[in-house]
Design a protein around this motif. Structure first.
Motif, PDB file in Angstrom:
ATOM      1  N   VAL A 386       8.611  -5.599  -3.680  1.00  0.00           N
ATOM      2  CA  VAL A 386       7.555  -5.826  -4.671  1.00  0.00           C
ATOM      3  C   VAL A 386       6.890  -7.172  -4.432  1.00  0.00           C
ATOM      4  O   VAL A 386       5.657  -7.296  -4.455  1.00  0.00           O
ATOM      5  N   ASP A 387       7.702  -8.186  -4.181  1.00  0.00           N
ATOM      6  CA  ASP A 387       7.161  -9.518  -3.913  1.00  0.00           C
ATOM      7  C   ASP A 387       6.240  -9.484  -2.698  1.00  0.00           C
ATOM      8  O   ASP A 387       5.125 -10.016  -2.717  1.00  0.00           O
ATOM      9  N   ASP A 388       6.690  -8.842  -1.636  1.00  0.00           N
ATOM     10  CA  ASP A 388       5.857  -8.735  -0.427  1.00  0.00           C
ATOM     11  C   ASP A 388       4.588  -7.926  -0.691  1.00  0.00           C
ATOM     12  O   ASP A 388       3.533  -8.195  -0.110  1.00  0.00           O
ATOM     13  N   GLY A 389       4.711  -6.926  -1.579  1.00  0.00           N
ATOM     14  CA  GLY A 389       3.560  -6.087  -1.878  1.00  0.00           C
ATOM     15  C   GLY A 389       2.390  -6.867  -2.457  1.00  0.00           C
ATOM     16  O   GLY A 389       1.222  -6.575  -2.148  1.00  0.00           O
ATOM     17  N   PHE A 390       2.687  -7.842  -3.274  1.00  0.00           N
ATOM     18  CA  PHE A 390       1.600  -8.658  -3.818  1.00  0.00           C
ATOM     19  C   PHE A 390       0.886  -9.423  -2.711  1.00  0.00           C
ATOM     20  O   PHE A 390      -0.342  -9.551  -2.729  1.00  0.00           O
ATOM     21  N   ASP A 391       1.651  -9.928  -1.749  1.00  0.00           N
ATOM     22  CA  ASP A 391       1.030 -10.648  -0.642  1.00  0.00           C
ATOM     23  C   ASP A 391       0.212  -9.701   0.235  1.00  0.00           C
ATOM     24  O   ASP A 391      -0.906 -10.029   0.654  1.00  0.00           O
ATOM     25  N   GLU A 392       0.782  -8.530   0.515  1.00  0.00           N
ATOM     26  CA  GLU A 392       0.094  -7.575   1.378  1.00  0.00           C
ATOM     27  C   GLU A 392      -1.233  -7.118   0.782  1.00  0.00           C
ATOM     28  O   GLU A 392      -2.191  -6.839   1.505  1.00  0.00           O
ATOM     29  N   HIS A 393      -1.285  -7.068  -0.554  1.00  0.00           N
ATOM     30  CA  HIS A 393      -2.499  -6.596  -1.208  1.00  0.00           C
ATOM     31  C   HIS A 393      -3.330  -7.751  -1.759  1.00  0.00           C
ATOM     32  O   HIS A 393      -4.285  -7.517  -2.527  1.00  0.00           O
ATOM     33  N   PRO A 660       0.528  -2.824  -9.084  1.00  0.00           N
ATOM     34  CA  PRO A 660      -0.946  -2.735  -9.136  1.00  0.00           C
ATOM     35  C   PRO A 660      -1.599  -2.007  -7.978  1.00  0.00           C
ATOM     36  O   PRO A 660      -2.768  -1.619  -8.091  1.00  0.00           O
ATOM     37  N   TRP A 661      -0.892  -1.800  -6.878  1.00  0.00           N
ATOM     38  CA  TRP A 661      -1.516  -1.179  -5.706  1.00  0.00           C
ATOM     39  C   TRP A 661      -1.198   0.307  -5.565  1.00  0.00           C
ATOM     40  O   TRP A 661      -1.485   0.910  -4.532  1.00  0.00           O
ATOM     41  N   LEU A 662      -0.618   0.922  -6.601  1.00  0.00           N
ATOM     42  CA  LEU A 662      -0.167   2.309  -6.496  1.00  0.00           C
ATOM     43  C   LEU A 662      -1.150   3.323  -7.077  1.00  0.00           C
ATOM     44  O   LEU A 662      -0.799   4.495  -7.238  1.00  0.00           O
ATOM     45  N   PHE A 663      -2.381   2.900  -7.396  1.00  0.00           N
ATOM     46  CA  PHE A 663      -3.303   3.805  -8.073  1.00  0.00           C
ATOM     47  C   PHE A 663      -4.612   3.987  -7.311  1.00  0.00           C
ATOM     48  O   PHE A 663      -5.653   4.246  -7.891  1.00  0.00           O
ATOM     49  N   GLY A 664      -4.522   3.863  -5.996  1.00  0.00           N
ATOM     50  CA  GLY A 664      -5.693   4.075  -5.162  1.00  0.00           C
ATOM     51  C   GLY A 664      -6.416   2.776  -4.862  1.00  0.00           C
ATOM     52  O   GLY A 664      -6.364   1.821  -5.632  1.00  0.00           O
TER      53      GLY A 664
END
Length: 919
Positions: A386-393, A660-664
């Motif tokens: 999840v932490d990495d996901g914020f950076d990736e997005h 936040p990045w799971l809805f398209g």
């Protein structure tokens, strides 16, 4: 989380804990008519009071007026005390003259014993005493028979006390005598059955379902009426799910202040929720006043507004209609202790209240960023992903949260050895990205002799006792549990010590705290909470102090984090249960809401009500805790949450993942921009929290607070002010293509915060909206500080330069402020380690000056960009003037379509005095 969360299967298998539906099961909670003390008081109807003042007992000494009143039938006297308090406050206390034993008086909520202001006797006759207060502006009329108190401001009646004759006081009594063959389960007084089947087993027991409440001191309720003359707009009394403006109550439908764990709470309801603040504000264009009823027992508040006809001519031929609102306070136990906050402005009332209970603590800067929470992130790998996901997005955030599943079998201050085997390394990874961790710590302690927290508390006698002096055992997430008695200073001191690194193994200085379930929640208790006949430190029954329980846990948690840092660092503690004064210890949220549009809509008046009751740091779970929001609802909730003080996404464990990045991609982009906008505005948010801290100004507030004379604003609850500069109207309905926005006052100029379009106030605009926008307007005459670039978290942005957004009013002027410090320590208090700057635009000169000479914070940050909105013509030149430096012409751009002047590539010192001349 709540008793009904679907993760209940994780509770110890030996416990039978039922799961509720997503909607609240109202049968588990009492209605007003099921409260015996309320029913007894309701038998007293409005009319001539049976109390008479004994004016020959009147004394005035050291600013305190005292006199006795006596009930004409029982002949039992009460003692009245009236205090004049500095800052335009009056205090009224009513207690038994000679109680059988002491009655509970709320401790620790008032920050200090209020400083007294001199009262004088203006008139003293056989049936009346008149006291003067506050240099003659206020007077207090005490009428002997029937007993009544009138408070006047400049000869006009503001409020009347006991004018309806509803003063009610149940005196403590010795227990009824029992014959030898009577067991404790029997009473000398016959049972009375109510219409709904609840039994009132005499005055010493009360039954609700299978629960029996034994009243060691018998009936002990108190009640009093206040009539507010000229007022029909009344606010306050959080926490509730009704409109911002308090509504007239009907019989048996009073506002209930009783902290309860109400999972998936009902909308448009007066029932008690997680927190309560017994503060009521009444407002009219000329004056705002408040009533603070300092009582921590269960309290009911009734109100009704009626027209009063006032003669307006000497020949008595004309009448005018003046509204009057009657307020009736009813509490189960304790004494009457009411503070009358006499304003006269809304901001005066806020200052008066926080003068008594303390102001909002200045939070660490990181806590004003975005928080990501879920019940539960599964393990260390999940946290990292999840932490990495914020950076990736490319989405900034500051804090990730862990719910109860991170512990070893619901044992707080522990870690699940399989899922979280290396908690320090996990935190070090977060710290390397300048982010924080929040973990949950609830008040119930699992019964397990091998669990050090339980065994230490057991040995120390730190648990709440039942009425038979045994440790109370209730059921919560761990199964059978005992509940720490946070009302005890010794217990709080011990609990605070649990946060030290030596006690809380695996914790680091980036770990902060979340107090949940602290109403307290008891799965198999009456109304899913603790029995009222439980006993606390000092021998006080739980009924006396119920609403204080969560307040004390948050106090102990905050103190624990401060002690952990050696007194250096500011804590962050979120609590679900709260009371008056909770603002001193951290943040609150609105509890277990649903992923439905109605809950997004009601979150606005809920948060406004909490805010004007002194607790600025408040928020609602973005997306709704229970259920699965559709993408449109989630986007709209992020847009609202970004403009509310506490900004956290949260969800229950049986909901679908909703990072936040799971809805398209399109929705991700919108949410990204919403969160980035929040981060760009962090300098403004931080300024507002400083103003709340030092001046008691609510961060988020209703329109009527800033526009107190404009009647059109008094009932508005779908839009609000963030500070004095931003007006926000979240979109709270699906498929909306436009919303109506009221821009107050005809002499105000307003600017669309994104397009800079200019509007004149005192009009209702139909503002077009698309999914990627909500209406936000900057008020003309204000200056807002922003950051020029958004980083991965607040700490990444420490050295980033500033922008000033200057919005001109109709006189082509503007003022604003900026506050900064190190963002995390208490040095701003002890070493004046801060900067407080004021910006003024007047006669085409923008100037920066010191707003507080004590500020000495050193920073290399500069003001790099300045936007001036509403400049009606292109300037010939822009020149900066700094002490010790030559006047310097700077490049600029002017947009004639939007009337915006943009000056960039500046390097104006944040702590320096300078001027910018627009010629």
């Amino acid at each position: 989380m709540s008793t009904s969360d679907t993760g209940v299967q994780a509770v110890s298998a030996c416990e039978d804990v039922s799961v509720l539906d997503e909607a609240v099961d109202k049968s588990k909670f009492k209605s007003c008519s099921q409260l015996s003390f309320y029913r007894r008081q309701k038998r007293l109807l409005p009319g001539k009071s049976l109390y008479r003042a004994l004016l020959d007992s009147f004394t005035l000494h050291n600013g305190i007026a005292k006199l006795q009143i006596i009930h004409e039938e029982t002949k039992v006297p009460l003692l009245i005390e009236i205090y004049g308090i500095e800052g335009n406050i009056l205090r009224l206390r009513i207690n038994e003259l000679s109680p059988l034993k002491p009655r509970y008086e709320v401790p620790d909520v008032l920050v200090t014993e209020p400083a007294l202001h001199r009262l004088t006797v203006i008139q003293e006759e056989a049936d009346v005493v008149v006291l003067g207060y506050d240099e003659g502006d206020h007077k207090v009329h005490i009428t002997a028979s029937p007993f009544q108190i009138d408070v006047l401001f400049k000869e006009d009646v503001v409020l009347r006390i006991n004018s309806l004759g509803l003063l009610y006081f149940e005196h403590l009594q010795p227990p009824p005598k029992k014959s030898r063959d009577q067991s404790e389960e029997k009473s000398d007084v016959p049972a009375i059955s109510s219409e709904d089947g609840e039994e009132d087993l005499g005055l010493w027991k009360e039954k609700f379902g299978s629960f029996v409440d034994y009243k060691a001191s018998g009936p002990s309720s108190v009640g009093l009426d206040f009539s507010l003359h000229g007022y029909e707009h009344v606010y306050g009394l959080p926490e509730r799910t009704e409109p911002l403006q308090l509504q007239s109550t009907s019989d048996s439908n009073a506002y209930r202040l009783y902290n309860l764990d109400v999972f998936g709470y009902e909308l448009q309801s007066k029932m008690g929720l997680y927190g309560s603040v017994p503060l009521l504000l009444a407002h009219k264009p000329e004056q705002t006043i408040g009533i603070f009823w300092l009582n921590a027992s269960e309290t009911l508040v009734e109100l009704s507004t009626k027209p009063v006809f006032i003669e307006t001519t000497t020949d008595m031929t004309k009448k005018r209609v003046v509204p009057e609102t009657d307020i009736r306070w009813i509490s189960e136990s304790g004494i009457m202790d009411a503070f009358l906050l006499m304003g006269p402005s809304p901001f005066d009332v806020f200052r008066q209240y926080t003068q008594l209970t303390g102001s909002q603590s200045l939070p660490p800067l990181f806590s004003l960023g975005y928080h990501q929470c879920r019940w539960n992130y599964e393990d260390e790998e999940d946290v990292k992903a999840v932490d990495d996901g914020f950076d990736e997005h490319d989405i900034p955030y500051d804090v990730i949260w862990l719910d109860i599943e991170h512990t070893e079998g619901k044992r707080y201050f522990t870690w699940d050895k399989e899922k979280f085997p290396s908690p320090k390394k996990m935190q070090e990874s977060l710290q390397s990205k300048k982010r924080k961790l929040v973990i949950i710590s609830d008040p119930h302690i699992k019964i397990d002799p091998e669990y050090p927290l339980y065994s230490q508390a057991k040995e120390g006698g730190y648990f709440v006792k039942d009425r038979q002096s045994k440790d109370f055992v209730g059921v919560c997430w761990p199964g059978s549990s005992c509940y720490l008695d946070f009302t005890s200073p010794e217990v709080r001191k011990w609990y605070s010590a649990q946060f030290t690194f030596s006690s809380y193994r695996g914790s680091t200085d980036i770990l902060f705290v979340w107090n949940d379930m602290n109403e307290p929640s008891v799965f198999k208790g009456p109304e899913l909470t603790m029995p009222k006949d439980n006993v606390h430190c000092g021998g006080w029954e739980h009924r006396d102090l119920h609403n204080l329980y969560g307040f004390y846990q948050q106090m102990a948690s905050a103190e624990g984090l401060i002690q952990r840092s050696g007194g250096i660092e500011r804590p962050f503690v979120l609590t679900r249960s709260f009371f008056a004064g909770s603002q001193r210890y951290g943040a609150v949220w609105t509890g277990d809401n649903n992923s439905e549009w109605g809950y997004l809509k009601i979150s606005i008046p809920m948060l406004l009500t909490i805010s004007i009751a002194g607790i600025s740091f408040c928020g609602a779970d973005v997306g709704g805790f229970i259920g699965n929001p559709d993408p449109e609802l989630l986007v709209r909730w992020y847009q609202a949450g970004a403009y509310q003080p506490f900004f956290r996404g949260h969800a229950t464990m049986d909901s679908k993942r909703r990072e936040p990045w799971l809805f398209g991609a399109d929705n991700t982009q919108i949410i990204r921009e919403v969160i980035r906008e929040r981060y760009a505005l962090l300098p403004y948010w931080y300024l507002l929290f400083y103003r709340a801290h030092v001046s008691a100004e609510p961060v988020m507030r209703p329109l009527w607070v800033d526009f107190p004379q404009q009647l059109e604003t008094f009932g508005i609850e779908d839009q609000y002010m963030v500070g004095n500069a931003l007006l926000v109207h979240p979109v709270t309905d699906p498929e909306v293509i436009s919303v109506d926005v009221l821009l107050p006052r005809s002499d105000e100029i307003w600017y669309n915060f994104r397009t800079f379009e200019r509007f004149v106030g005192l009009s209702t605009l139909k503002v077009p909206v698309t999914l990627d926008s909500i209406p936000v307007f900057q008020r003309g005459g204000t200056v807002i500080p922003l950051k020029t670039i958004v980083g991965k978290s607040t700490e990444w942005m420490k050295g980033i330069s500033y922008e000033l957004r200057v919005a001109l009013d109709s006189k082509r002027s503007a003022t604003g402020e900026l506050y900064t410090d190190d963002g995390h320590s208490f040095q701003y208090l002890h070493e004046d380690h801060f900067l407080y700057r004021r910006f003024t635009f007047h006669k085409n000169i923008l100037s920066s000056s010191c707003a507080d000479e004590k500020g000495r914070y050193s920073t290399e940050c500069v003001i790099e960009r300045i936007l001036i909105l509403g400049l009606r013509k292109q300037p010939a030149s822009v020149t900066t003037i700094e002490p010790g430096r030559r006047h310097q012409k700077v490049t600029f751009a002017y947009n004639p379509r939007t009337s915006v002047l943009t000056v960039e590539k500046l390097s104006l010192g944040l702590g320096a005095d300078w001027k910018m001349h627009v010629a």
